[in-house]
Design a protein around this motif. Structure first.
Motif, PDB file in Angstrom:
ATOM      1  N   CYS A  10       0.800  -1.240  -0.037  1.00 19.51           N
ATOM      2  CA  CYS A  10      -0.060  -0.073   0.103  1.00 19.51           C
ATOM      3  C   CYS A  10       0.953   1.211   0.036  1.00 19.51           C
ATOM      4  O   CYS A  10       1.766   1.472   0.891  1.00 19.51           O
ATOM      5  CB  CYS A  10      -0.922   0.198   1.101  1.00 19.51           C
ATOM      6  N   TYR A  11       0.618   2.207  -1.058  1.00 19.22           N
ATOM      7  CA  TYR A  11       1.372   3.447  -1.077  1.00 19.22           C
ATOM      8  C   TYR A  11       0.164   4.348  -1.213  1.00 19.22           C
ATOM      9  O   TYR A  11      -0.446   4.385  -2.254  1.00 19.22           O
ATOM     10  CB  TYR A  11       2.516   3.512  -2.119  1.00 19.22           C
ATOM     11  N   ASP A  44       3.889   1.069   2.380  1.00 17.15           N
ATOM     12  CA  ASP A  44       5.388   1.441   1.425  1.00 17.15           C
ATOM     13  C   ASP A  44       5.800   2.923   1.823  1.00 17.15           C
ATOM     14  O   ASP A  44       5.690   3.636   0.847  1.00 17.15           O
ATOM     15  CB  ASP A  44       5.259   1.132   0.007  1.00 17.15           C
ATOM     16  N   ASN A  72       9.503   5.101   1.369  1.00 15.07           N
ATOM     17  CA  ASN A  72       8.858   4.683   0.133  1.00 15.07           C
ATOM     18  C   ASN A  72       9.971   3.744  -0.551  1.00 15.07           C
ATOM     19  O   ASN A  72      10.997   4.248  -0.940  1.00 15.07           O
ATOM     20  CB  ASN A  72       8.255   5.546  -0.840  1.00 15.07           C
ATOM     21  N   GLY A  74       9.120   1.114  -3.026  1.00 19.37           N
ATOM     22  CA  GLY A  74       8.621   0.630  -4.243  1.00 19.37           C
ATOM     23  C   GLY A  74       7.672  -0.592  -4.073  1.00 19.37           C
ATOM     24  O   GLY A  74       7.748  -1.351  -2.915  1.00 19.37           O
ATOM     25  N   ASP A  97      -6.157  -1.246  -4.461  1.00 22.27           N
ATOM     26  CA  ASP A  97      -7.341  -0.475  -4.969  1.00 22.27           C
ATOM     27  C   ASP A  97      -8.482  -1.304  -5.638  1.00 22.27           C
ATOM     28  O   ASP A  97      -9.275  -0.567  -6.396  1.00 22.27           O
ATOM     29  CB  ASP A  97      -6.755   0.312  -6.073  1.00 22.27           C
ATOM     30  N   GLN A  99      -8.462  -3.474  -7.998  1.00 18.60           N
ATOM     31  CA  GLN A  99      -8.624  -3.791  -9.107  1.00 18.60           C
ATOM     32  C   GLN A  99      -8.731  -5.300  -9.595  1.00 18.60           C
ATOM     33  O   GLN A  99      -8.690  -5.880 -10.485  1.00 18.60           O
ATOM     34  CB  GLN A  99      -7.462  -3.091  -9.954  1.00 18.60           C
ATOM     35  N   TYR A 130      -6.853   2.490 -18.105  1.00 17.46           N
ATOM     36  CA  TYR A 130      -5.207   3.126 -18.444  1.00 17.46           C
ATOM     37  C   TYR A 130      -5.323   3.899 -19.803  1.00 17.46           C
ATOM     38  O   TYR A 130      -6.155   3.638 -20.803  1.00 17.46           O
ATOM     39  CB  TYR A 130      -4.443   1.883 -18.487  1.00 17.46           C
ATOM     40  N   ARG A 202      -9.768   1.622 -10.740  1.00 21.44           N
ATOM     41  CA  ARG A 202      -9.479   1.844  -9.400  1.00 21.44           C
ATOM     42  C   ARG A 202     -10.810   2.440  -8.496  1.00 21.44           C
ATOM     43  O   ARG A 202     -11.507   3.237  -9.063  1.00 21.44           O
ATOM     44  CB  ARG A 202      -8.359   2.973  -9.303  1.00 21.44           C
ATOM     45  N   VAL A 206      -5.364   7.351  -6.516  1.00 22.67           N
ATOM     46  CA  VAL A 206      -5.079   7.442  -7.947  1.00 22.67           C
ATOM     47  C   VAL A 206      -3.939   6.754  -8.023  1.00 22.67           C
ATOM     48  O   VAL A 206      -3.441   6.048  -7.225  1.00 22.67           O
ATOM     49  CB  VAL A 206      -4.402   8.886  -8.238  1.00 22.67           C
ATOM     50  N   SER A 207      -3.648   6.330  -9.321  1.00 26.09           N
ATOM     51  CA  SER A 207      -2.585   5.189  -9.735  1.00 26.09           C
ATOM     52  C   SER A 207      -1.153   5.760  -9.195  1.00 26.09           C
ATOM     53  O   SER A 207      -1.082   6.962  -9.447  1.00 26.09           O
ATOM     54  CB  SER A 207      -2.642   5.062 -11.245  1.00 26.09           C
ATOM     55  N   LYS A 208      -0.199   4.780  -8.756  1.00 28.61           N
ATOM     56  CA  LYS A 208       1.000   5.546  -8.274  1.00 28.61           C
ATOM     57  C   LYS A 208       1.807   5.230  -9.287  1.00 28.61           C
ATOM     58  O   LYS A 208       3.082   5.551  -9.274  1.00 28.61           O
ATOM     59  CB  LYS A 208       1.344   4.596  -6.881  1.00 28.61           C
ATOM     60  N   PHE A 209       1.578   4.717 -10.492  1.00 27.98           N
ATOM     61  CA  PHE A 209       2.568   4.684 -11.746  1.00 27.98           C
ATOM     62  C   PHE A 209       2.311   5.554 -12.720  1.00 27.98           C
ATOM     63  O   PHE A 209       1.357   5.325 -13.601  1.00 27.98           O
ATOM     64  CB  PHE A 209       2.328   3.126 -12.219  1.00 27.98           C
ATOM     65  N   LYS A 213       7.591   6.117 -14.583  1.00 25.14           N
ATOM     66  CA  LYS A 213       7.958   5.002 -13.459  1.00 25.14           C
ATOM     67  C   LYS A 213       7.757   3.689 -14.216  1.00 25.14           C
ATOM     68  O   LYS A 213       8.566   2.704 -14.031  1.00 25.14           O
ATOM     69  CB  LYS A 213       6.870   5.122 -12.460  1.00 25.14           C
TER      70      LYS A 213
HETATM   71  N1  UDP Z   1       2.410   0.484  -4.599  1.00 22.85           N
HETATM   72  C1  UDP Z   1       3.427   0.242  -3.543  1.00 22.85           C
HETATM   73  N2  UDP Z   1       4.545   1.238  -3.570  1.00 22.85           N
HETATM   74  C2  UDP Z   1       4.681   2.183  -4.627  1.00 22.85           C
HETATM   75  C3  UDP Z   1       3.883   2.127  -5.770  1.00 22.85           C
HETATM   76  C4  UDP Z   1       2.481   1.276  -5.470  1.00 22.85           C
HETATM   77  O1  UDP Z   1       3.052  -0.265  -2.690  1.00 22.85           O
HETATM   78  O2  UDP Z   1       5.742   2.757  -4.512  1.00 22.85           O
HETATM   79  C5  UDP Z   1       1.352  -0.416  -4.443  1.00 22.85           C
HETATM   80  C6  UDP Z   1      -0.063   0.600  -4.535  1.00 22.85           C
HETATM   81  O3  UDP Z   1      -0.619   0.933  -3.053  1.00 22.85           O
HETATM   82  C7  UDP Z   1      -1.197  -0.543  -5.014  1.00 22.85           C
HETATM   83  C8  UDP Z   1      -0.421  -1.457  -5.829  1.00 22.85           C
HETATM   84  O4  UDP Z   1       1.002  -0.991  -5.692  1.00 22.85           O
HETATM   85  O5  UDP Z   1      -1.556  -1.283  -4.034  1.00 22.85           O
HETATM   86  C9  UDP Z   1      -0.438  -1.089  -7.350  1.00 22.85           C
HETATM   87  O6  UDP Z   1      -0.517   0.299  -7.688  1.00 22.85           O
HETATM   88  P1  UDP Z   1      -1.318   1.090  -8.547  1.00 22.85           P
HETATM   89  O7  UDP Z   1      -2.871   0.554  -8.441  1.00 22.85           O
HETATM   90  O8  UDP Z   1      -1.397   2.532  -8.416  1.00 22.85           O
HETATM   91  O9  UDP Z   1      -0.840   0.742  -9.908  1.00 22.85           O
HETATM   92  P2  UDP Z   1      -1.643   0.484 -11.315  1.00 22.85           P
HETATM   93  O10 UDP Z   1      -2.767  -0.149 -11.057  1.00 22.85           O
HETATM   94  O11 UDP Z   1      -1.898   1.795 -11.741  1.00 22.85           O
HETATM   95  O12 UDP Z   1      -0.691  -0.041 -12.111  1.00 22.85           O
END
Ligand code: UDP
Ligand code: MG
Length: 314
Positions: A10-11, A44, A72, A74, A97, A99, A130, A202, A206-209, A213
């Motif tokens: 979780c971030y 994280d 953090n 990652g 999230d 998903q 996305y 989600r 918001v997305s963390k990527f 990244k």
């Molecule tokens: N996450 C994490 N550290 C980071 C970035 C993301 O632990 O530095 C976690 C985030 O909390 C989530 C998972 O990785 O539970 C996937 O992230 P996200 O949903 O933002 O990615 P996406 O679905 O957009 O690829």
């Protein structure tokens, strides 16, 4: 009774966490006759109130455990920490999230219980939510890595999968610093069954990527699981040597037959730029591998823990 550990990196997920917990709780209720559960949340280095949310959950539910990092590190580090601390017979990694639909857990559990498979993994058939750029680059990435790596990478594969203890032990025995989980899952082998599902947006947050990244994550994946770019650099070098050799012969003959009027400076400059650019590009490729090797040799910790649920339960 078998125990399932649910590992959740979780971030900044303060909004998603309560929703996630409620949703997964419904499934654990539904499956309580079959198996026990344990949550291993990994905070994280969140900058919001994720840690407070986790403390609340840990106080309310004794199945909830958490690990909180000092900063953090990652998602990859988060997943590793979760897998290392999980105590279950079966272990799953999930995004916070929602998903990854928790409803699939029952089917995954039944698949592993049947005994034929060691892992039940999921892949999404669509990429809803996305951006176009992200979808295009993801498609390119999978087609490139599919060609240059011996490891099989399944397009659309999620990190959401249920694995046996044995498989998880194999994964955590790999202590590499530059971690690319999708490759590691595939590297360890074992029998994997794939389930398709349609990914949803989600639920909160918001997305963390962002694009960069993800781009550097893709490079990480390529460098970690293929050395073909190095061969490519060598090949380009050989091709340019051959071209240069042909050109030298051509020029010698031309000079002997027609004399040597000086000319062609602009084309010379263009060629110098081209060759210089290609040299730098190839040096860059080598540099990328060297940099990863450098980081590996330092043996720095992959994550540092600041607090766990044990600290508040004392
Ligand atoms: N996450 C994490 N550290 C980071 C970035 C993301 O632990 O530095 C976690 C985030 O909390 C989530 C998972 O990785 O539970 C996937 O992230 P996200 O949903 O933002 O990615 P996406 O679905 O957009 O690829
Ligand atoms: Mg997500």
């Amino acid at each position: 009774m078998k125990k399932i550990s649910i590992v959740v990196p979780c971030y900044n997920e303060e909004e998603s966490l309560p929703l996630f917990y409620d949703e997964v709780n419904k499934i654990t209720e539904q499956m309580k006759k079959k198996c026990e559960f344990e949550f291993v949340f990994v905070n994280d280095g969140s900058k919001d109130h994720t840690l407070e949310e986790l403390r609340k959950l840990a106080k309310k539910d004794k199945r909830v455990r958490y690990i909180s990092f000092s900063r953090n590190f990652g998602k990859e580090a988060g997943m590793l920490a979760g897998l290392e601390h999980a105590t279950g017979d079966y272990i799953t990694t999930m995004d916070a999230d929602l998903q990854d639909p928790p409803a699939l857990l029952e089917e995954m559990f039944d698949t592993l219980e049947a005994g034929e498979y060691d892992c039940c993994a999921t892949k999404s058939t669509n990429r809803k939510g996305y951006s176009f750029l992200r979808k295009t680059f993801t498609k390119w990435f999978y087609s490139i890595i599919g060609k240059i790596s011996k490891i099989e990478m399944v397009p659309g594969a999620r990190d959401f999968r249920l694995m046996t203890r044995q498989m998880v032990d194999a994964i955590i025995s790999m202590r590499e610093y530059n971690r690319y989980s999708k490759g590691l899952f595939s590297f360890v082998g074992f029998q994997t069954k794939w389930i398709d599902f349609e990914i949803e947006d989600r639920q909160a947050g918001v997305s963390k990527f962002n694009f960069w990244k993800l781009f550097s994550y893709a490079i990480e994946g390529i460098v970690a699981f293929s050395t073909s770019p190095l061969v490519f650099a060598a090949l380009v070098g050989i091709i340019f040597c051959i071209i240069a050799f042909i050109m030298i012969i051509f020029i010698i003959i031309k000079t002997l037959v027609w004399g040597d009027p000086v000319g062609g400076w602009p084309s010379m400059v263009c060629i110098m730029f081209l060759v210089g650019g290609i040299q730098l590009f190839c040096t860059g490729i080598i540099g990328e591998y060297l940099a990863k090797t450098y980081l590996e040799t330092k043996h720095r910790p992959i994550y540092i823990i600041k607090e766990t649920e044990k600290d508040i339960r004392k």
